[in-house]
Design a protein around this motif. Structure first.
Motif, PDB file in Angstrom:
ATOM      1  N   VAL A  78      94.903  80.193 -42.536  1.00 52.03           N
ATOM      2  CA  VAL A  78      93.989  79.408 -43.367  1.00 52.03           C
ATOM      3  C   VAL A  78      93.192  78.475 -42.465  1.00 52.03           C
ATOM      4  N   HIS A  79      91.901  78.732 -42.353  1.00 53.48           N
ATOM      5  CA  HIS A  79      91.011  77.870 -41.574  1.00 53.48           C
ATOM      6  C   HIS A  79      90.486  76.773 -42.514  1.00 53.48           C
ATOM      7  N   PRO A 108      87.632  78.006 -35.338  1.00 54.30           N
ATOM      8  CA  PRO A 108      88.053  79.133 -36.177  1.00 54.30           C
ATOM      9  C   PRO A 108      87.718  80.495 -35.589  1.00 54.30           C
ATOM     10  N   MET A 109      86.597  80.591 -34.869  1.00 47.17           N
ATOM     11  CA  MET A 109      86.255  81.874 -34.260  1.00 47.17           C
ATOM     12  C   MET A 109      87.242  82.228 -33.149  1.00 47.17           C
ATOM     13  N   LEU A 110      87.556  81.274 -32.274  1.00 44.88           N
ATOM     14  CA  LEU A 110      88.475  81.552 -31.175  1.00 44.88           C
ATOM     15  C   LEU A 110      89.884  81.833 -31.679  1.00 44.88           C
ATOM     16  N   LEU A 111      90.341  81.062 -32.666  1.00 42.13           N
ATOM     17  CA  LEU A 111      91.683  81.289 -33.214  1.00 42.13           C
ATOM     18  C   LEU A 111      91.775  82.647 -33.906  1.00 42.13           C
ATOM     19  N   PHE A 128      89.200  81.345 -45.363  1.00 41.00           N
ATOM     20  CA  PHE A 128      88.296  80.323 -44.848  1.00 41.00           C
ATOM     21  C   PHE A 128      87.994  79.340 -45.975  1.00 41.00           C
ATOM     22  N   ILE A 129      88.157  78.053 -45.708  1.00 42.12           N
ATOM     23  CA  ILE A 129      87.750  77.025 -46.657  1.00 42.12           C
ATOM     24  C   ILE A 129      86.339  76.592 -46.280  1.00 42.12           C
ATOM     25  N   ALA A 155      82.835  84.708 -42.168  1.00 47.42           N
ATOM     26  CA  ALA A 155      83.884  85.215 -43.060  1.00 47.42           C
ATOM     27  C   ALA A 155      83.447  86.530 -43.708  1.00 47.42           C
ATOM     28  N   ARG A 156      82.189  86.601 -44.110  1.00 44.41           N
ATOM     29  CA  ARG A 156      81.681  87.833 -44.738  1.00 44.41           C
ATOM     30  C   ARG A 156      81.646  88.990 -43.737  1.00 44.41           C
ATOM     31  N   GLU A 157      81.277  88.685 -42.500  1.00 44.81           N
ATOM     32  CA  GLU A 157      81.286  89.718 -41.458  1.00 44.81           C
ATOM     33  C   GLU A 157      82.711  90.225 -41.227  1.00 44.81           C
ATOM     34  N   LEU A 158      83.677  89.299 -41.180  1.00 43.27           N
ATOM     35  CA  LEU A 158      85.062  89.691 -40.947  1.00 43.27           C
ATOM     36  C   LEU A 158      85.613  90.514 -42.100  1.00 43.27           C
ATOM     37  N   PHE A 159      85.221  90.164 -43.318  1.00 42.22           N
ATOM     38  CA  PHE A 159      85.663  90.950 -44.477  1.00 42.22           C
ATOM     39  C   PHE A 159      85.269  92.413 -44.294  1.00 42.22           C
TER      40      PHE A 159
END
Length: 236
Positions: A78-79, A108-111, A128-129, A155-159
């Motif tokens: 959970v970011h 958040p990107m690196l984690l 992602f919050i 977040a949308r790209e990762l989805f």
């Protein structure tokens, strides 16, 4: 003995992050929470482990996951960590801009890069919050709102990228939520209880996503109070 699932939550010592952490502990998760000042957290549980880390510090960020002994078992990330400085663009200092960029985008990107291999193995999920500021024009919120819009798109790209590996990605977009986020801002939620959300309500939405796993995914949810109403703080 059943081995508990492992969750990783940033900004976990207060506000929305703490409510999410407590909810996950209630579901039987072992929660590793990240906080800049863990000594200020008022919650304790044997399944809740706070790690001191300044996510804007590159050295601390790079070694963060090494402090989690069972990091390979992480199935939920959970970011949540964030902060905002609102001011006219010419009055926003370089240090404040760098701090917000580091916390809202870089961390958040690196984690996510570091933990995704474990999430693929465990068929896990990322939450992602975000913020409604990332969808609207926000007076004096030029940098904060732009960064939130950026992490929304990430977040949308990762989805789209991770669903083929069974990793679920959710973007939660809260509107006005009553937390200490507003402590150093010149406005705050109104007293009307219908004009703001509570951290536990955000946690309830995530609980429903985690518990009600029906084989389909809700990639994005915006949560808004019934009434829009803010107030300016009285100048002391």
């Amino acid at each position: 003995m059943t081995v508990p699932k492992v969750a990783f939550v940033t900004g976990a010592s207060r506000g929305i992050g703490l409510s999410i952490s407590k909810m996950l502990v209630g579901l039987g998760y072992k929660v590793y929470g990240v906080s800049r000042n863990p000594e200020n957290c008022i919650y304790a549980d044997k399944m809740f482990h706070l790690i001191e880390c300044d996510l804007t510090n590159a050295k601390q960020l790079d070694s963060l996951l090494d402090s989690i002994p069972d990091k390979k078992d992480i199935s939920l990330v959970v970011h949540n960590a964030g902060l905002a400085y609102f001011s006219p663009v010419e009055e926003l200092s370089s240090d404040k801009i760098r701090e917000m960029v580091s916390l809202h985008i870089t961390a958040p990107m690196l984690l996510t890069t570091k933990v995704t291999r474990y999430l693929k193995q465990n068929q896990g999920r990322i939450v992602f919050i975000g913020s409604v500021s990332g969808k609207e024009i926000s007076p004096w919120g030029n940098v904060y709102a732009s960064l939130k819009a950026g992490i929304h798109h990430y977040a949308r790209e990762l989805f789209a990228e991770l669903r083929k590996f069974g990793v679920k990605v959710h973007l939660i977009i809260p509107d006005i939520t009553k937390t200490d986020f507003y402590n150093h801002l010149n406005f705050e939620p109104d007293e009307d209880p219908k004009s703001f959300l509570l951290p536990d309500q955000i946690a309830d939405v995530i609980r429903d996503l985690v518990v009600e796993d029906r084989g389909w995914v809700v990639p994005e949810i915006q949560i808004s109070p019934e009434i829009f109403k803010l107030k300016r703080k009285k100048q002391s």
